[in-house]
Scaffold this active site. Structure first.
Site, short mmCIF file in Angstrom:
data_model
loop_
_atom_site.label_atom_id
_atom_site.label_comp_id
_atom_site.label_asym_id
_atom_site.label_seq_id
_atom_site.Cartn_x
_atom_site.Cartn_y
_atom_site.Cartn_z
N HIS A 48 0.80 -1.22 0.00
CA HIS A 48 0.00 0.00 0.00
C HIS A 48 0.84 1.28 0.00
CE1 HIS A 48 -3.23 2.68 -0.16
NE2 HIS A 48 -2.59 3.35 0.77
N TYR B 138 1.65 5.19 -2.62
CA TYR B 138 1.92 6.60 -2.30
C TYR B 138 3.34 7.00 -2.65
CZ TYR B 138 -2.62 6.46 -0.34
OH TYR B 138 -3.96 6.31 -0.22
N HIS C 29 -9.01 0.24 -11.52
CA HIS C 29 -8.64 1.24 -10.51
C HIS C 29 -7.16 1.62 -10.62
CE1 HIS C 29 -7.94 3.11 -6.59
NE2 HIS C 29 -7.11 2.15 -6.26
N PHE C 30 -6.30 0.63 -10.72
CA PHE C 30 -4.89 1.05 -10.69
C PHE C 30 -4.40 1.53 -12.05
CE2 PHE C 30 -4.07 -3.70 -10.57
CZ PHE C 30 -3.34 -3.82 -11.74
N HIS C 31 -5.18 1.27 -13.10
CA HIS C 31 -4.78 1.92 -14.35
C HIS C 31 -5.21 3.39 -14.38
CE1 HIS C 31 -3.64 -2.09 -15.74
NE2 HIS C 31 -2.84 -1.43 -16.55
N ARG D 274 -9.79 -10.68 -12.39
CA ARG D 274 -8.49 -10.16 -12.82
C ARG D 274 -7.50 -11.32 -12.89
NH1 ARG D 274 -5.62 -7.18 -7.60
NH2 ARG D 274 -3.94 -6.96 -9.12
N ARG D 275 -6.28 -11.04 -13.31
CA ARG D 275 -5.20 -12.04 -13.38
C ARG D 275 -5.67 -13.31 -14.08
NH1 ARG D 275 -4.89 -11.25 -7.40
NH2 ARG D 275 -3.22 -9.79 -6.92
FE1 HAS Z 1 -5.73 2.00 -4.56
C1 HAS Z 1 -5.91 -1.45 -4.87
C2 HAS Z 1 -7.90 1.91 -1.94
C3 HAS Z 1 -5.37 5.41 -4.15
C4 HAS Z 1 -3.00 1.96 -6.65
N1 HAS Z 1 -4.68 0.54 -5.58
C5 HAS Z 1 -4.93 -0.81 -5.58
C6 HAS Z 1 -3.97 -1.48 -6.42
C7 HAS Z 1 -3.12 -0.51 -6.89
C8 HAS Z 1 -3.58 0.75 -6.36
C9 HAS Z 1 -1.90 -0.72 -7.77
O1 HAS Z 1 -9.04 -0.19 -0.06
C10 HAS Z 1 -3.96 -2.97 -6.74
C11 HAS Z 1 -2.97 -3.77 -5.99
C12 HAS Z 1 -3.05 -5.21 -6.42
O2 HAS Z 1 -2.36 -5.59 -7.39
O3 HAS Z 1 -3.86 -5.95 -5.83
N2 HAS Z 1 -6.55 3.40 -3.32
C13 HAS Z 1 -7.40 3.16 -2.32
C14 HAS Z 1 -7.76 4.41 -1.66
C15 HAS Z 1 -7.05 5.39 -2.30
C16 HAS Z 1 -6.28 4.75 -3.32
C17 HAS Z 1 -8.69 4.57 -0.51
N3 HAS Z 1 -4.46 3.41 -5.28
C18 HAS Z 1 -4.47 4.75 -4.98
C19 HAS Z 1 -3.40 5.42 -5.65
C20 HAS Z 1 -2.73 4.44 -6.36
C21 HAS Z 1 -3.41 3.19 -6.11
C22 HAS Z 1 -3.10 6.88 -5.55
C23 HAS Z 1 -1.53 4.53 -7.22
C24 HAS Z 1 -0.85 5.60 -7.48
N4 HAS Z 1 -6.74 0.52 -3.63
C25 HAS Z 1 -7.54 0.70 -2.54
C26 HAS Z 1 -8.00 -0.62 -2.06
C27 HAS Z 1 -7.43 -1.58 -2.90
C28 HAS Z 1 -6.65 -0.83 -3.86
C29 HAS Z 1 -8.88 -0.91 -0.95
C30 HAS Z 1 -7.58 -3.09 -2.81
C31 HAS Z 1 -8.66 -3.59 -3.69
C32 HAS Z 1 -8.72 -5.09 -3.65
O4 HAS Z 1 -9.72 -5.61 -3.13
O5 HAS Z 1 -7.81 -5.78 -4.13
C33 HAS Z 1 -7.06 6.87 -1.91
O6 HAS Z 1 -5.75 7.28 -1.63
C34 HAS Z 1 -7.66 7.75 -2.94
C35 HAS Z 1 -7.80 9.18 -2.44
C36 HAS Z 1 -7.93 10.14 -3.58
C37 HAS Z 1 -8.87 11.07 -3.69
C38 HAS Z 1 -8.89 11.95 -4.92
C39 HAS Z 1 -8.47 13.38 -4.65
C40 HAS Z 1 -8.41 14.14 -5.94
C41 HAS Z 1 -7.39 14.94 -6.32
C42 HAS Z 1 -7.43 15.58 -7.68
C43 HAS Z 1 -7.91 16.99 -7.61
C44 HAS Z 1 -8.11 17.54 -8.97
C45 HAS Z 1 -7.82 18.81 -9.31
C46 HAS Z 1 -8.08 19.27 -10.70
C47 HAS Z 1 -7.28 19.81 -8.36
C48 HAS Z 1 -9.90 11.29 -2.66
C49 HAS Z 1 -6.22 15.22 -5.44
C50 HAS Z 1 -9.43 19.90 -10.68
C51 HAS Z 1 -9.65 20.81 -11.81
C52 HAS Z 1 -10.83 21.00 -12.36
C53 HAS Z 1 -10.92 21.93 -13.46
C54 HAS Z 1 -12.06 20.29 -11.90
CU CU Z 2 -3.87 0.18 -0.87
#
Ligand code: HAS
Ligand code: CU
Length: 543
Positions: free
Chosen positions: A217, A221, A368-370, A433-434
């Protein structure tokens, strides 16, 4: 102008990262065509072998090498130069990591390590694959030590209380990486290597997976924070604005250090052998780690709006129009930010215990991770490369390359829309998957998935074309573009912003709290795993 020796170190890391990106992308194209039922592979290449090459080379190698190269360049830029000792240990780290990468790639290509990037036991690779991973990890530790050493020397020499924001973030990113990789190093060295050599015949699967996800995890980050460094530090300068708040940016990074490690169980919510109370605790902590991303979103909006108003934008959304949409240095990371809104929402769905039961082990997770690492992070890294490569080689980003970069970004977003969108949907219908292409004996449920898999293949093909364009642009910027001076953009803090409290730079406090949280979240469940350990498993090679 960057010091030449510093540029060479950064370029070395970037070179390996782009080679890994290219090979990993070829694997990605082939596997998306196989999965879509469009082609079958010649007998000697396996689907899972490609999937391993794709995951290892892109998720582990492209990212880590790119990040370390970027951090060295930014540290050199914001601290004046790299000192000799840190630069030399950086090279040592590079050599070790590159050796490990080469060895791992050879064993994957020889089909002796078809265990995917998560190398779950009881799948058993050749011991050399695990030895290779140790080299990559230990090499990256040398880079971490070298960056900390640089920071320490800089502080002593300048007698300054506050380090430059970029360098502070680099130190934090490597601290996160070091603490996280202790887990994966432990399982590789203490469990996988003795077991794959045959010194012991059984492996404890639950412990190995727990140590992996303790790392897995925070790994995500480790990918995200350098992208955030670009958003916080570089983007304000490019759009002609200011950094909204230095203190807020540092606080966000502190919160990532604290909350990104004690949450690995959200990848093991459906794993037996961990009590639901501990899973619940780690899910709560997972929701805490969303906070610094929301702070980042807030900060970026504030930065865009203040910059826009200074340019005379009116109304609630007037600032949107005056952003420099035709500058790829802004456009690519911005598309990454926009994609992170649905991508992050998907993450919150994954982390919600009951919803996880619907999506776990389905293509939704791959979708999700793509969107996260392969879009938000990758697009930001591409956006960085368009100025970083010419900055390091003493060349310039030409208007034509800028335009091609914008086209590349649009192709990437379109490819991901077809690929990742289809993955999310078909995942909800239960497609695993996989898994290679199969119709499960023409079962009606599985045949319903096929159109989505074809959409994935179409998306994958667009993505591969985008990678070819990217490699062309990068090659041009490295070797052909006109000589000149390119800027490494570093923003300044908004005037009148609150002073940064010195506490944010007190590493003892933050690393101490981080350790306490890790012990709190992991000690008892880990102890239970050891106490109630099953006899363990022998190794399996299914390929
Ligand atoms: Fe995830 C699985 C939960 C973020 C990558 N994640 C994965 C896997 C990868 C991955 C690679 O709870 C698969 C691993 C495997 O092979 O099994 N993930 C989360 C949560 C977040 C999250 C709660 N993941 C990421 C990020 C990754 C990433 C970042 C890579 C870089 N993820 C999970 C969970 C799994 C999971 C479970 C397991 C699933 C399973 O069952 O296998 C949070 O950190 C996300 C928080 C993000 C936000 C978005 C904030 C938005 C922002 C953009 C603002 C935009 C602007 C532009 C300013 C709340 C900061 C606006 C402009 C305008 C004009 C509108
Ligand atoms: Cu995670």
């Amino acid at each position: 102008m960057i010091n030449k020796k510093d540029a060479q170190l950064s370029l070395a890391f970037l070179t390996v990262s782009f080679i890994a990106l290219f090979i990993g992308a070829i694997a990605g194209l082939l596997q998306s065509l196989v999965r879509g039922g469009v082609i079958t592979l010649p007998l000697s290449i396996g689907y899972y072998q490609l999937l391993t090459a794709h995951g290892v080379l892109l998720a582990l190698i492209f990212t880590t090498f790119f990040i370390i190269g970027f951090l060295y360049a930014g540290i050199s830029r914001t601290m004046g130069k790299l000192y000799d000792v840190p630069r030399r240990s950086g090279w040592l780290g590079f050599v070790m990591m590159t050796f490990g990468t080469g060895l791992a790639t050879v064993f994957i290509l020889l089909n002796k390590a078809t265990v995917l990037y998560t190398f779950y036991a009881p799948l058993q690779a050749s011991p050399w694959f695990y030895v290779a991973l140790v080299h990559v990890i230990v090499g990256s530790w040398l880079c971490a030590f070298s960056m900390w050493n640089q920071y320490y020397i800089w502080k002593r020499r300048t007698k300054s209380n506050l380090s430059p924001l970029f360098s502070y973030m680099a130190v934090m990113t490597m601290a996160l990486w070091f603490i996280a990789t202790l887990g994966v190093a432990a399982t590789v060295i203490l469990q996988f290597i003795p077991w794959s050599i045959g010194w012991v015949d059984k492996i404890d699967i639950l412990i190995s997976r727990t140590l992996f996800w303790y790392f897995g995890h925070p790994l995500v980050y480790f990918w995200l924070l350098p992208a955030y460094m670009c958003w916080y530090v570089v983007i304000p300068k490019i759009i002609g604005g200011k950094i909204f708040s230095d203190a807020l940016a540092r606080l966000a990074f502190v919160l990532f250090l604290l909350f990104s490690i004690p949450v690995g169980f959200h990848h093991q919510l459906l794993e037996p052998g961990i009590s639901h109370n501990w899973k619940f605790l780690q899910v709560v902590l997972t929701f805490m780690v969303i906070v610094p991303s929301l702070m980042t979103a807030f900060s970026m909006f504030a930065c865009f709006e203040t910059a826009g108003r200074k340019k005379g934008a009116k109304g609630i959304f007037g600032w949107f129009k005056v952003l420099p949409w035709n500058d790829v240095r802004f456009f690519a990371p911005m598309v990454g930010m926009l994609i992170f809104i649905p991508a992050g929402a998907g993450g919150i769905i994954n982390a919600s215990h009951q919803l996880n039961q619907v999506i776990h082990n389905t293509l939704w997770v791959t979708g999700h991770f793509h969107l996260t690492v392969a879009s938000t992070v990758a697009l930001t890294f591409f956006g960085i490369s368009y100025w970083l490569v010419p900055y390091l080689t003493g060349r310039t980003l030409t208007p034509l390359m800028n335009r091609l970069g914008i086209i590349q970004t649009i192709m990437w977003a379109a490819g991901m829309f077809f690929m990742s969108g289809a993955m999310h949907l078909v995942g909800l219908f239960g497609a695993p998957r996989r898994t290679a292409y199969t119709t499960y004996n023409d079962s009606p449920i599985a045949t319903d998935w096929i159109p989505y898999q074809v959409s994935m293949a179409i998306g994958g093909t667009i993505l591969f074309a985008a990678i070819l364009l990217l490699i062309y642009i990068i090659g041009y910027l490295a070797f052909k573009a006109p000589k000149g001076v390119m800027e490494f953009p570093v923003g300044e803090v908004e005037e009148g912003a609150a002073k940064t409290p010195a506490l944010l730079e007190n590493w003892k406090v933050w690393v101490g709290i981080c350790a306490v949280l890790i012990l709190f979240a992991y000690t008892i469940p880990f102890w239970h795993m050891i106490e109630h350990a099953p006899p363990g498993s022998r190794g399996f090679k299914y390929w």
